[in-house]
Design a protein around this motif. Structure first.
Motif, PDB file in Angstrom:
ATOM      1  N   LEU A   1     -11.087  41.643  51.313  1.00  8.50           N
ATOM      2  CA  LEU A   1     -11.130  42.852  50.479  1.00  8.50           C
ATOM      3  C   LEU A   1     -12.531  43.234  50.019  1.00  8.50           C
ATOM      4  O   LEU A   1     -12.839  44.413  49.886  1.00  8.50           O
ATOM      5  CB  LEU A   1     -10.258  42.664  49.235  1.00  8.50           C
ATOM      6  N   PHE A   2     -13.365  42.234  49.718  1.00  4.81           N
ATOM      7  CA  PHE A   2     -14.627  42.493  49.050  1.00  4.81           C
ATOM      8  C   PHE A   2     -15.778  41.784  49.747  1.00  4.81           C
ATOM      9  O   PHE A   2     -15.588  40.809  50.447  1.00  4.81           O
ATOM     10  CB  PHE A   2     -14.580  42.015  47.590  1.00  4.81           C
ATOM     11  N   SER A   3     -16.976  42.259  49.469  1.00  9.51           N
ATOM     12  CA  SER A   3     -18.151  41.526  49.929  1.00  9.51           C
ATOM     13  C   SER A   3     -18.255  40.256  49.093  1.00  9.51           C
ATOM     14  O   SER A   3     -17.783  40.194  47.965  1.00  9.51           O
ATOM     15  CB  SER A   3     -19.413  42.368  49.763  1.00  9.51           C
ATOM     16  N   ASN A   4     -18.859  39.262  49.647  1.00 11.14           N
ATOM     17  CA  ASN A   4     -18.912  37.962  48.985  1.00 11.14           C
ATOM     18  C   ASN A   4     -20.193  37.794  48.184  1.00 11.14           C
ATOM     19  O   ASN A   4     -20.854  36.774  48.271  1.00 11.14           O
ATOM     20  CB  ASN A   4     -18.803  36.850  50.028  1.00 11.14           C
ATOM     21  N   THR A   5     -20.525  38.788  47.396  1.00  7.91           N
ATOM     22  CA  THR A   5     -21.776  38.738  46.641  1.00  7.91           C
ATOM     23  C   THR A   5     -21.550  38.512  45.148  1.00  7.91           C
ATOM     24  O   THR A   5     -22.493  38.533  44.376  1.00  7.91           O
ATOM     25  CB  THR A   5     -22.557  40.048  46.825  1.00  7.91           C
ATOM     26  N   GLU A   6     -20.309  38.311  44.748  1.00 10.04           N
ATOM     27  CA  GLU A   6     -19.998  38.195  43.331  1.00 10.04           C
ATOM     28  C   GLU A   6     -19.475  36.815  42.976  1.00 10.04           C
ATOM     29  O   GLU A   6     -18.937  36.097  43.821  1.00 10.04           O
ATOM     30  CB  GLU A   6     -18.931  39.224  42.943  1.00 10.04           C
ATOM     31  N   THR A   7     -19.581  36.500  41.706  1.00  4.87           N
ATOM     32  CA  THR A   7     -18.961  35.292  41.186  1.00  4.87           C
ATOM     33  C   THR A   7     -17.454  35.458  41.256  1.00  4.87           C
ATOM     34  O   THR A   7     -16.913  36.535  40.987  1.00  4.87           O
ATOM     35  CB  THR A   7     -19.396  35.063  39.723  1.00  4.87           C
ATOM     36  N   LEU A   8     -16.778  34.386  41.600  1.00  2.00           N
ATOM     37  CA  LEU A   8     -15.320  34.406  41.686  1.00  2.00           C
ATOM     38  C   LEU A   8     -14.763  33.352  40.736  1.00  2.00           C
ATOM     39  O   LEU A   8     -15.152  32.187  40.797  1.00  2.00           O
ATOM     40  CB  LEU A   8     -14.869  34.121  43.120  1.00  2.00           C
ATOM     41  N   MET A   9     -13.891  33.784  39.848  1.00  2.00           N
ATOM     42  CA  MET A   9     -13.162  32.874  38.963  1.00  2.00           C
ATOM     43  C   MET A   9     -11.798  32.636  39.599  1.00  2.00           C
ATOM     44  O   MET A   9     -11.051  33.586  39.831  1.00  2.00           O
ATOM     45  CB  MET A   9     -12.971  33.490  37.576  1.00  2.00           C
ATOM     46  N   PHE A  10     -11.499  31.371  39.887  1.00  2.00           N
ATOM     47  CA  PHE A  10     -10.235  31.004  40.519  1.00  2.00           C
ATOM     48  C   PHE A  10      -9.372  30.258  39.518  1.00  2.00           C
ATOM     49  O   PHE A  10      -9.779  29.230  38.979  1.00  2.00           O
ATOM     50  CB  PHE A  10     -10.503  30.140  41.756  1.00  2.00           C
ATOM     51  N   PHE A  11      -8.171  30.788  39.273  1.00  4.92           N
ATOM     52  CA  PHE A  11      -7.239  30.193  38.327  1.00  4.92           C
ATOM     53  C   PHE A  11      -5.977  29.754  39.061  1.00  4.92           C
ATOM     54  O   PHE A  11      -5.424  30.516  39.856  1.00  4.92           O
ATOM     55  CB  PHE A  11      -6.853  31.203  37.239  1.00  4.92           C
ATOM     56  N   CYS A  12      -5.536  28.543  38.769  1.00  2.00           N
ATOM     57  CA  CYS A  12      -4.374  27.990  39.448  1.00  2.00           C
ATOM     58  C   CYS A  12      -3.661  27.035  38.495  1.00  2.00           C
ATOM     59  O   CYS A  12      -4.314  26.315  37.742  1.00  2.00           O
ATOM     60  CB  CYS A  12      -4.851  27.252  40.705  1.00  2.00           C
ATOM     61  N   ASP A  13      -2.324  27.021  38.534  1.00  3.51           N
ATOM     62  CA  ASP A  13      -1.589  26.110  37.658  1.00  3.51           C
ATOM     63  C   ASP A  13      -1.197  24.806  38.362  1.00  3.51           C
ATOM     64  O   ASP A  13      -0.410  24.032  37.844  1.00  3.51           O
ATOM     65  CB  ASP A  13      -0.364  26.797  37.044  1.00  3.51           C
ATOM     66  N   SER A  14      -1.781  24.566  39.526  1.00  3.12           N
ATOM     67  CA  SER A  14      -1.546  23.317  40.249  1.00  3.12           C
ATOM     68  C   SER A  14      -2.694  22.346  39.964  1.00  3.12           C
ATOM     69  O   SER A  14      -3.820  22.555  40.406  1.00  3.12           O
ATOM     70  CB  SER A  14      -1.448  23.576  41.754  1.00  3.12           C
ATOM     71  N   LYS A  15      -2.380  21.283  39.247  1.00  2.00           N
ATOM     72  CA  LYS A  15      -3.421  20.301  38.923  1.00  2.00           C
ATOM     73  C   LYS A  15      -3.970  19.641  40.176  1.00  2.00           C
ATOM     74  O   LYS A  15      -5.174  19.379  40.256  1.00  2.00           O
ATOM     75  CB  LYS A  15      -2.881  19.254  37.953  1.00  2.00           C
ATOM     76  N   ILE A  16      -3.116  19.388  41.171  1.00  2.00           N
ATOM     77  CA  ILE A  16      -3.601  18.708  42.367  1.00  2.00           C
ATOM     78  C   ILE A  16      -4.620  19.560  43.115  1.00  2.00           C
ATOM     79  O   ILE A  16      -5.601  19.040  43.652  1.00  2.00           O
ATOM     80  CB  ILE A  16      -2.443  18.254  43.290  1.00  2.00           C
ATOM     81  N   VAL A  17      -4.431  20.876  43.142  1.00  2.00           N
ATOM     82  CA  VAL A  17      -5.385  21.757  43.818  1.00  2.00           C
ATOM     83  C   VAL A  17      -6.724  21.741  43.076  1.00  2.00           C
ATOM     84  O   VAL A  17      -7.780  21.522  43.676  1.00  2.00           O
ATOM     85  CB  VAL A  17      -4.835  23.200  43.938  1.00  2.00           C
ATOM     86  N   ILE A  18      -6.689  21.954  41.774  1.00  2.00           N
ATOM     87  CA  ILE A  18      -7.930  22.027  40.999  1.00  2.00           C
ATOM     88  C   ILE A  18      -8.635  20.673  40.960  1.00  2.00           C
ATOM     89  O   ILE A  18      -9.857  20.601  41.146  1.00  2.00           O
ATOM     90  CB  ILE A  18      -7.658  22.562  39.575  1.00  2.00           C
ATOM     91  N   GLU A  19      -7.905  19.600  40.749  1.00  2.00           N
ATOM     92  CA  GLU A  19      -8.528  18.275  40.730  1.00  2.00           C
ATOM     93  C   GLU A  19      -9.132  17.918  42.087  1.00  2.00           C
ATOM     94  O   GLU A  19     -10.198  17.306  42.153  1.00  2.00           O
ATOM     95  CB  GLU A  19      -7.516  17.213  40.298  1.00  2.00           C
TER      96      GLU A  19
END
Length: 129
Positions: A59-77
Motif C-alpha cells: 500500500l505504501f512506500s517504506n519510508t515511514e516508521t511503522l508501529m506494529f501491535f499484536c495481542d499474540s505474546k509468542i509473535v512479539i516475544e
C-alpha cells in the motif's frame, strides 16, 4: 507514521483460520479480513502478522516508521528475541518484511486494545464456518 494491528482467529487445533488486519495512516483506516490456511492459533498469528506487513508494503512506500501491535505474546516475544523454537521460518519471513521499513516498533497489546483486528478476524471466521 503507519500503525498496523493484526489478529488471528482459529476454530480447531489445527482448524479453519482467519486474520484481521487493520492499518491506520493519517487517520484513514484500511481494514482486511482474510482466510488463512488451516492451522494452529500460533501459526495463524504469525501468518496474520506476515500478511499485515505484506499489505502495508504493497500500500505504501517504506519510508515511514511503522508501529506494529499484536495481542499474540509468542509473535512479539519472538520478534524481540529474534528467535522461535517452533516458528523460526515464519519469524524469519516476518523479520525480513520488517527490514523494509526504516524503523518498526513492535508492541504486545491485550486483546481488549486490539478490537479492530480482532473483530475483523472473528467476523471472517464466523462467515467461514
Amino acid at each position: 507514521m503507519i500503525k498496523l494491528y493484526t489478529d488471528a482467529a482459529t476454530k480447531g487445533n489445527p482448524g479453519i483460520s482467519t486474520a484481521g488486519i487493520l492499518i491506520i495512516k493519517n487517520g484513514k483506516q484500511y481494514q482486511y479480513a482474510i482466510n488463512l490456511p488451516n492451522s494452529s492459533n500460533h501459526t495463524a498469528e504469525f501468518l496474520a502478522a506476515i500478511t499485515g506487513f505484506q499489505y502495508v508494503d504493497n500500500l505504501f512506500s517504506n519510508t515511514e516508521t511503522l508501529m506494529f501491535f499484536c495481542d499474540s505474546k509468542i509473535v512479539i516475544e519472538s520478534i524481540d528475541k529474534n528467535y522461535s523454537k517452533n516458528f523460526q521460518k515464519m519469524l524469519s519471513e516476518l523479520i525480513n518484511l520488517q527490514k523494509k521499513f526504516p524503523l518498526v516498533i513492535s508492541k504486545w497489546i491485550p486483546e481488549k486494545e486490539n478490537k479492530g483486528a480482532h473483530f475483523l478476524a472473528t467476523q471472517k471466521l464466523r462467515n467461514s464456518l
